[in-house]
Design an enzyme around this catalytic site. Structure first.
Site, PDB file in Angstrom:
ATOM      1  CB  CYS A 110      -0.539  -8.426  -3.122  1.00 46.65           C
ATOM      2  SG  CYS A 110      -2.204  -7.856  -2.773  1.00 46.65           S
ATOM      3  CG  HIS A 245       1.338  -5.413  -5.177  1.00 40.41           C
ATOM      4  ND1 HIS A 245       0.406  -5.955  -6.039  1.00 40.41           N
ATOM      5  CD2 HIS A 245       0.634  -4.961  -4.103  1.00 40.41           C
ATOM      6  CE1 HIS A 245      -0.790  -5.835  -5.509  1.00 40.41           C
ATOM      7  NE2 HIS A 245      -0.686  -5.234  -4.336  1.00 40.41           N
ATOM      8  CG  ASN A 275      -4.104  -4.092  -5.367  1.00 39.55           C
ATOM      9  OD1 ASN A 275      -3.777  -5.172  -5.844  1.00 39.55           O
ATOM     10  ND2 ASN A 275      -3.822  -3.735  -4.124  1.00 39.55           N
TER      11      ASN A 275
HETATM   12  O1  UT7 Z   1      -2.350  -4.814  -2.197  1.00 42.88           O
HETATM   13  C1  UT7 Z   1      -2.078  -4.451  -0.884  1.00 42.88           C
HETATM   14  C2  UT7 Z   1      -3.329  -3.929  -0.283  1.00 42.88           C
HETATM   15  N1  UT7 Z   1      -3.584  -2.537  -0.238  1.00 42.88           N
HETATM   16  C3  UT7 Z   1      -2.727  -1.497  -0.282  1.00 42.88           C
HETATM   17  O2  UT7 Z   1      -1.593  -1.630  -0.560  1.00 42.88           O
HETATM   18  C4  UT7 Z   1      -3.263  -0.150   0.051  1.00 42.88           C
HETATM   19  C5  UT7 Z   1      -2.210   0.719   0.668  1.00 42.88           C
HETATM   20  N2  UT7 Z   1      -2.791   1.956   1.200  1.00 42.88           N
HETATM   21  C6  UT7 Z   1      -3.204   2.944   0.409  1.00 42.88           C
HETATM   22  O3  UT7 Z   1      -3.103   2.876  -0.800  1.00 42.88           O
HETATM   23  C7  UT7 Z   1      -3.758   4.196   1.070  1.00 42.88           C
HETATM   24  O4  UT7 Z   1      -3.525   4.121   2.456  1.00 42.88           O
HETATM   25  C8  UT7 Z   1      -5.268   4.396   0.788  1.00 42.88           C
HETATM   26  C9  UT7 Z   1      -5.490   4.728  -0.653  1.00 42.88           C
HETATM   27  C10 UT7 Z   1      -6.051   3.143   1.167  1.00 42.88           C
HETATM   28  C11 UT7 Z   1      -5.783   5.541   1.640  1.00 42.88           C
HETATM   29  O5  UT7 Z   1      -5.058   6.745   1.336  1.00 42.88           O
HETATM   30  P1  UT7 Z   1      -4.582   7.709   2.493  1.00 42.88           P
HETATM   31  O6  UT7 Z   1      -3.901   8.835   1.865  1.00 42.88           O
HETATM   32  O7  UT7 Z   1      -3.812   6.858   3.479  1.00 42.88           O
HETATM   33  O8  UT7 Z   1      -5.945   8.226   3.087  1.00 42.88           O
HETATM   34  P2  UT7 Z   1      -6.531   8.037   4.544  1.00 42.88           P
HETATM   35  O9  UT7 Z   1      -6.928   6.611   4.788  1.00 42.88           O
HETATM   36  O10 UT7 Z   1      -5.592   8.677   5.535  1.00 42.88           O
HETATM   37  O11 UT7 Z   1      -7.839   8.913   4.459  1.00 42.88           O
HETATM   38  C12 UT7 Z   1      -7.792  10.332   4.267  1.00 42.88           C
HETATM   39  C13 UT7 Z   1      -9.205  10.845   4.072  1.00 42.88           C
HETATM   40  C14 UT7 Z   1     -10.183  10.339   5.125  1.00 42.88           C
HETATM   41  O12 UT7 Z   1     -11.103  11.380   5.412  1.00 42.88           O
HETATM   42  P3  UT7 Z   1     -10.915  12.275   6.728  1.00 42.88           P
HETATM   43  O13 UT7 Z   1     -10.978  11.308   7.878  1.00 42.88           O
HETATM   44  O14 UT7 Z   1      -9.581  12.931   6.595  1.00 42.88           O
HETATM   45  O15 UT7 Z   1     -12.080  13.205   6.660  1.00 42.88           O
HETATM   46  C15 UT7 Z   1     -10.925   9.246   4.404  1.00 42.88           C
HETATM   47  O16 UT7 Z   1     -12.227   9.047   4.910  1.00 42.88           O
HETATM   48  O17 UT7 Z   1      -9.693  10.397   2.812  1.00 42.88           O
HETATM   49  C16 UT7 Z   1     -10.965   9.802   3.002  1.00 42.88           C
HETATM   50  N3  UT7 Z   1     -11.174   8.789   1.975  1.00 42.88           N
HETATM   51  C17 UT7 Z   1     -11.751   9.058   0.809  1.00 42.88           C
HETATM   52  N4  UT7 Z   1     -12.267  10.175   0.287  1.00 42.88           N
HETATM   53  C18 UT7 Z   1     -12.790  10.129  -0.945  1.00 42.88           C
HETATM   54  C19 UT7 Z   1     -10.827   7.480   2.015  1.00 42.88           C
HETATM   55  N5  UT7 Z   1     -11.176   6.885   0.870  1.00 42.88           N
HETATM   56  C20 UT7 Z   1     -11.747   7.837   0.089  1.00 42.88           C
HETATM   57  C21 UT7 Z   1     -12.332   7.842  -1.195  1.00 42.88           C
HETATM   58  N6  UT7 Z   1     -12.822   8.998  -1.678  1.00 42.88           N
HETATM   59  N7  UT7 Z   1     -12.363   6.723  -1.975  1.00 42.88           N
END
Ligand code: UT7
Length: 337
Positions: A110, A245, A275
């Site tokens: 990225c 980014h 993204n």
């Molecule tokens: O370009 C560089 C590459 N990528 C990035 O920069 C991504 C950077 N990271 C992020 O943007 C965030 O960490 C994410 C969007 C990927 C995840 O958000 P988060 O607030 O860190 O969520 P999490 O991974 O802590 O997950 C929280 C909950 C989980 O459920 P439980 O375990 O609490 O029951 C996940 O399973 O949200 C759940 N979850 C979803 N629920 C509905 C994860 N993805 C989804 C989804 N829809 N798409």
């Protein structure tokens, strides 16, 4: 010898996929994706190839700059999701636009657009180029595990380009860094079909520890902006436009709060595109150019971060010959206030 940006251009696939579209086959919702990421829609390739998008973006940027493909001395393409492993994505663009100059790709995930700009800057510095085309083209939808809701909702496809010309001031400051860690975000290469290979094939899909990339993104933006400002002898508040980014709206919010900068100065495009890896930064810059928000004398800071873990940042000062520059808004005395 430095450079300035003479023109920019963008191409997105026609097909727009909404969060509701995704919730038809994934356990997700518009509410979760909007609130946790700020993404509403993304553009995805259907019949379009990355060659098509990269070429359209390049042609738009060339036309804006008033530069003919025959005048190009170099084409650099930033991509980690090319249509071809061989030859370079940049070479496919060169063939389509009718260029006859050297062309190659840069793979820095990225942060790739900033790395590509730095490569181009070296060509200007050594007097090897007068006109350079930098294209960032990404088709991450081909790298997704479409059963993994924590990654596939985040990415989209697109290409954006910039034409650089000699004679400008170039970078006021530029920083590239890599903190090697393959575990945090990886797409394994193709396994192939060698009859000699006996190792277990790994799927060529993206896996990511989102929380770690999130923290790395916020820290990178904050540290890089402070470094860029210090190098120029100004404060982050003196910077007129921030092109970061576009990974997650909450990463941008958190960095804005920590830096104490005006959120209106941070370009946001991710609601519409998601993204698009290294294409995010030139696309956001193209938005600034085309909406007439850039004026001569203004500072533009760019920060890209992602897999690697890799960061690229740079500070430019727009001049009256740069793309989209409105009439001189700031004199040197305004800037020192
Ligand atoms: O370009 C560089 C590459 N990528 C990035 O920069 C991504 C950077 N990271 C992020 O943007 C965030 O960490 C994410 C969007 C990927 C995840 O958000 P988060 O607030 O860190 O969520 P999490 O991974 O802590 O997950 C929280 C909950 C989980 O459920 P439980 O375990 O609490 O029951 C996940 O399973 O949200 C759940 N979850 C979803 N629920 C509905 C994860 N993805 C989804 C989804 N829809 N798409």
């Amino acid at each position: 010898m430095g450079f300035r940006i003479l023109g920019t251009g963008t191409a997105l696939p026609e097909r727009v996929v909404t969060n509701d579209d995704l919730s038809e086959f994934l356990d997700t919702s518009d509410e979760w994706i909007s609130q946790r990421t700020g993404i509403k829609t993304r553009h995805v390739c259907t019949t379009d190839s990355l060659d098509d998008l990269a070429t359209r973006a390049a042609e738009e940027a060339l036309s804006y700059a008033g530069v003919d493909a025959s005048e190009l001395d170099l084409i650099v393409c930033s991509t980690t999701s090319p249509d071809h492993i061989v030859p370079a994505q940049a070479t496919a663009v060169g063939e389509r636009i009718g260029a006859a100059c050297p062309s190659f790709d840069v793979a820095a995930a990225c942060a790739g657009f900033i790395f590509a700009l730095d490569v181009a800057d070296g060509w200007f510095a050594r007097g090897r180029a007068r006109r350079v085309l930098v294209v960032a083209a990404e088709r991450y939808t081909r790298l997704m595990d479409w059963h993994d809701r924590s990654t596939c909702v985040l990415f989209g496809d697109g290409a954006s380009a910039a034409v650089l010309g000699d004679g400008g001031e170039g970078f006021i400051s530029v920083h590239l860094s890599t903190k090697p860690d393959l575990e945090v975000l990886e797409v394994p290469g193709l396994s192939g079909s060698s009859p000699f290979n006996v190792s277990e094939p790994r799927p060529c899909t993206l896996s990511m520890h989102g929380g770690e990339v999130f923290k790395y993104g916020v820290t990178s933006i904050v540290q890089e902006v402070r470094k860029l400002a210090a190098d120029a002898g100004i404060t982050p508040q003196d910077i007129d436009h921030f092109v970061f980014h576009q990974a997650n709206g909450r990463i941008l919010d958190s960095a804005i709060t920590r830096l104490g900068i005006d959120g209106d100065r941070v370009v946001r495009t991710l609601a519409d595109t998601g993204n698009i890896s290294s294409a995010c930064i030139p696309l956001a810059l193209d938005k600034l150019v085309r909406t007439g928000e850039l004026a001569a004398g203004e500072y533009v800071a760019m920060v890209g971060f992602g897999a690697g873990l890799t960061t690229g940042s740079c500070l430019l000062q727009w001049d009256e010959k740069s793309a989209g520059a409105a009439t001189l808004a700031k004199t040197p005395s305004d800037l020192s206030d």
